[in-house]
Design a protein around this motif. Structure first.
Motif, short mmCIF file in Angstrom:
data_model
loop_
_atom_site.label_atom_id
_atom_site.label_comp_id
_atom_site.label_asym_id
_atom_site.label_seq_id
_atom_site.Cartn_x
_atom_site.Cartn_y
_atom_site.Cartn_z
N GLN A 119 -3.71 -1.00 -6.46
CA GLN A 119 -3.14 -1.43 -5.27
C GLN A 119 -2.71 -0.63 -4.20
O GLN A 119 -2.75 -0.77 -2.99
N ILE A 120 -3.03 0.74 -4.50
CA ILE A 120 -2.84 1.75 -3.55
C ILE A 120 -3.80 1.66 -2.43
O ILE A 120 -3.58 1.88 -1.14
N MET A 121 -5.10 1.27 -2.87
CA MET A 121 -6.05 1.02 -1.80
C MET A 121 -5.56 -0.27 -0.80
O MET A 121 -6.20 -0.06 0.27
N LEU A 122 -5.00 -1.40 -1.34
CA LEU A 122 -4.64 -2.40 -0.10
C LEU A 122 -3.43 -1.69 0.63
O LEU A 122 -3.35 -2.01 1.80
N LEU A 123 -2.67 -0.55 0.38
CA LEU A 123 -1.77 -0.05 1.31
C LEU A 123 -2.50 0.78 2.27
O LEU A 123 -2.34 0.82 3.38
N GLU A 124 -3.69 1.45 1.88
CA GLU A 124 -4.60 2.11 2.70
C GLU A 124 -5.22 1.22 3.73
O GLU A 124 -5.56 1.51 4.90
N VAL A 125 -5.45 -0.12 3.35
CA VAL A 125 -6.27 -0.99 4.07
C VAL A 125 -5.11 -1.53 5.25
O VAL A 125 -5.58 -1.60 6.34
N LEU A 126 -3.81 -1.79 4.70
CA LEU A 126 -3.11 -2.36 5.54
C LEU A 126 -2.61 -1.42 6.86
O LEU A 126 -2.34 -1.56 7.94
N ALA A 127 -2.74 0.00 6.43
CA ALA A 127 -2.61 1.03 7.48
C ALA A 127 -3.74 0.93 8.63
O ALA A 127 -3.54 1.54 9.74
N LEU A 128 -4.71 0.31 8.41
CA LEU A 128 -5.95 0.28 9.16
C LEU A 128 -5.71 -1.10 10.00
O LEU A 128 -6.38 -1.26 10.76
N LEU A 129 -4.86 -1.87 9.68
CA LEU A 129 -4.87 -3.03 10.38
C LEU A 129 -3.65 -3.43 11.39
O LEU A 129 -2.75 -2.35 11.51
N PRO A 130 -3.85 -4.45 12.13
CA PRO A 130 -2.69 -4.59 13.18
C PRO A 130 -1.20 -4.26 12.90
O PRO A 130 -1.01 -4.94 11.42
N GLY A 131 -0.36 -3.81 13.65
CA GLY A 131 0.95 -3.61 13.10
C GLY A 131 1.67 -4.89 12.77
O GLY A 131 2.80 -4.71 11.67
N ASP A 132 1.35 -5.97 13.09
CA ASP A 132 2.17 -7.32 12.77
C ASP A 132 1.55 -7.71 11.26
O ASP A 132 2.23 -8.91 10.80
N ALA A 133 0.47 -7.23 10.78
CA ALA A 133 0.16 -7.60 9.14
C ALA A 133 1.00 -7.07 8.38
O ALA A 133 1.50 -6.15 8.38
N THR A 134 1.19 -7.90 7.23
CA THR A 134 2.36 -7.83 6.16
C THR A 134 1.64 -8.02 4.77
O THR A 134 0.62 -8.99 5.02
N LEU A 135 2.07 -7.39 3.81
CA LEU A 135 1.52 -7.39 2.48
C LEU A 135 2.46 -7.64 1.48
O LEU A 135 3.62 -7.11 1.37
N THR A 136 2.41 -8.76 0.70
CA THR A 136 3.23 -8.90 -0.58
C THR A 136 2.44 -8.72 -1.80
O THR A 136 1.33 -9.18 -1.97
N ILE A 137 2.96 -7.56 -2.40
CA ILE A 137 2.53 -7.31 -3.82
C ILE A 137 3.06 -7.90 -4.96
O ILE A 137 4.50 -7.31 -5.16
N ILE A 138 2.81 -8.96 -5.62
CA ILE A 138 3.57 -9.35 -6.63
C ILE A 138 2.95 -9.01 -7.99
O ILE A 138 1.62 -8.78 -8.41
N GLY A 139 4.10 -8.54 -8.74
CA GLY A 139 3.62 -7.75 -10.15
C GLY A 139 4.56 -6.75 -10.37
O GLY A 139 5.26 -6.23 -9.55
N GLU A 140 4.56 -6.48 -11.50
CA GLU A 140 5.23 -5.26 -12.10
C GLU A 140 4.50 -4.35 -12.84
O GLU A 140 3.32 -4.52 -13.37
N GLY A 141 4.83 -3.06 -12.79
CA GLY A 141 4.20 -2.21 -13.77
C GLY A 141 4.43 -0.63 -13.57
O GLY A 141 5.20 -0.31 -12.60
N PRO A 142 3.65 0.34 -14.40
CA PRO A 142 4.08 1.85 -14.14
C PRO A 142 3.73 2.34 -13.03
O PRO A 142 4.27 3.49 -12.49
N GLU A 143 3.05 1.83 -11.89
CA GLU A 143 2.63 2.35 -10.74
C GLU A 143 3.49 2.01 -9.62
O GLU A 143 3.28 2.27 -8.51
N ARG A 144 4.85 1.19 -9.91
CA ARG A 144 5.59 1.00 -8.81
C ARG A 144 6.28 2.33 -7.76
O ARG A 144 6.25 1.94 -6.63
N THR A 145 6.67 3.06 -8.71
CA THR A 145 7.36 4.29 -7.85
C THR A 145 6.13 4.90 -7.23
O THR A 145 6.35 5.41 -6.01
N GLN A 146 4.99 5.05 -7.62
CA GLN A 146 3.99 5.67 -6.69
C GLN A 146 3.70 4.74 -5.61
O GLN A 146 3.58 5.41 -4.53
N LEU A 147 3.70 3.52 -5.85
CA LEU A 147 3.41 2.65 -4.58
C LEU A 147 4.42 2.65 -3.59
O LEU A 147 4.01 2.59 -2.49
#
Length: 371
Positions: free
Chosen positions: A211-239
């Motif tokens: 999912q870190i890739m999706l954060l990198e994608v979001l950073a390239l999109l217009p500022g009004d774009a938002t992302l909801t990440i549904i789920g839980e797991g060991p990568e939460r803190t890193q994300l």
């Protein structure tokens, strides 16, 4: 003789899986429990309590938790898990043991073989699939080459996985069954062009889903774009750290696990999947059922479900720039977004309904059991 229980005359199937949290394999197992309970009697064996055990008990299914049945390779615990399963199989005397995912498949197939009970294995994405770590691929291919010939049947959940099995001669053609994953139907909301489309992804927070890739994608999109990440797991803190590092505070929501995913897939929205490897992700099929266009990495069976340029877009694994370009195009073209979503819904209705999945699964069971 078998112990007395309600529905004794029904064939008894023992379903075995390690994890019980929300994931594609667990949703798959729940669909079997909910849809085939009138034709077969089920027992569920897992290594933990969670979403799946709650769902199973709500359906009146007996649940047996074997604490030694864990997903990581742990030789001593794996031996204890095999012994525990041997005892359970001898006690319950099921007509068929049906294992799901690699680790449960290893333990359950060995246990069933040792007590001469028919076993079926569903590979929710092969351990040796492209994109998986090299060591995992080597070990997985070696083990599956042996174990798939020791059981009564192997189910692949996508054409991609079926081709892999043929290529590497995993399991015999006569005992291999292609039963593609499915999604339960959901209400398709009316789209409103005045609302800005949201971006949404569903999956465990793990390196596989990337999912870190999706954060990198979001950073390239217009500022009004938002992302909801549904789920839980060991990568939460890193994300969460990456949200801060990329300056995305206020643009990312991480609500954790959601038991009923349908209400979250409301339009206008674009479903995203950034996995490094997959079988056939149920989350993508759920998005299609909800009439959402999909942008995803072309891994596993994703490109079978998502028709590039028709129901969404598929891009190469880890290609952040191409992924962002496709999402940006959809955000700027509401008519295309709606057209893709409608086409995805039609594709779901034609290929990926739970009715089709349950009928094919029942046919596999009956063929192995000779009924």
């Amino acid at each position: 003789d078998k112990p007395e229980h309600p529905g004794r005359n029904l064939p008894e199937i023992m379903l075995v899986i390690t994890r019980a949290d929300i994931g594609g394999a667990q949703v798959h197992v729940r669909q079997i429990l909910a849809g085939l309970g009138e034709s077969f009697r089920f027992t569920l064996v897992t290594g933990e309590e969670g979403y799946l055990t709650r769902e199973a008990r709500d359906l009146g299914v007996e649940v047996l938790v074997v604490a030694e049945l864990v997903r990581p390779i742990r030789p001593l615990r794996d031996i204890r898990a095999t012994r525990a399963l041997i005892r359970l199989i001898r006690k319950r005397q099921p007509d068929l043991v049906h294992a799901h995912s690699f680790k449960a498949g290893v333990v359950a197939r060995i246990a069933a073989r040792l007590v001469a009970t028919p076993a079926l294995f569903t590979a929710h994405g092969w351990a040796f699939t492209p994109g998986a770590p090299l060591l995992q691929r080597g070990i997985g291919l070696l083990m599956e080459s042996v174990l798939c010939r020791l059981c009564s049947g192997v189910v692949t959940v996508s054409q991609h996985d079926e081709r892999l099995a043929r290529r590497w001669h995993v399991g015999s053609t006569r005992h291999r069954y292609l039963v593609c994953n499915a999604a339960d139907d959901v209400a398709v909301p009316a789209w409103c062009d005045e609302r800005s489309p949201q971006l949404i992804t569903v999956g465990r927070l793990t390196p596989v889903k990337h999912q870190i890739m999706l954060l990198e994608v979001l950073a390239l999109l217009p500022g009004d774009a938002t992302l909801t990440i549904i789920g839980e797991g060991p990568e939460r803190t890193q994300l969460e750290g990456s949200v801060t590092r990329l300056g995305l505070e206020g643009r990312v929501s991480m609500p954790g696990e959601v038991r009923e995913i349908g209400p979250s897939l409301t339009g206008p929205a674009i479903f995203l999947l950034s996995s490094n490897y997959e079988g056939l992700p149920v989350s993508v099929l759920e998005a299609m059922a909800a009439g959402l266009p999909v942008v995803a990495t072309a891994v596993g069976g994703v490109a079978e479900a998502v028709e590039d340029g028709e129901t969404g877009y598929v891009v190469a694994r880890r290609d952040v720039s191409a992924f962002a370009s496709r999402v940006k195009h959809l955000l700027a073209n509401p008519a295309t977004l709606r057209r893709f979503g409608n086409a995805g819904r039609r594709r779901y209705e034609a290929r990926y309904t739970s009715g089709r999945f349950l009928a094919e699964t029942s046919q596999v069971y009956r063929g192995i059991l000779g009924i």
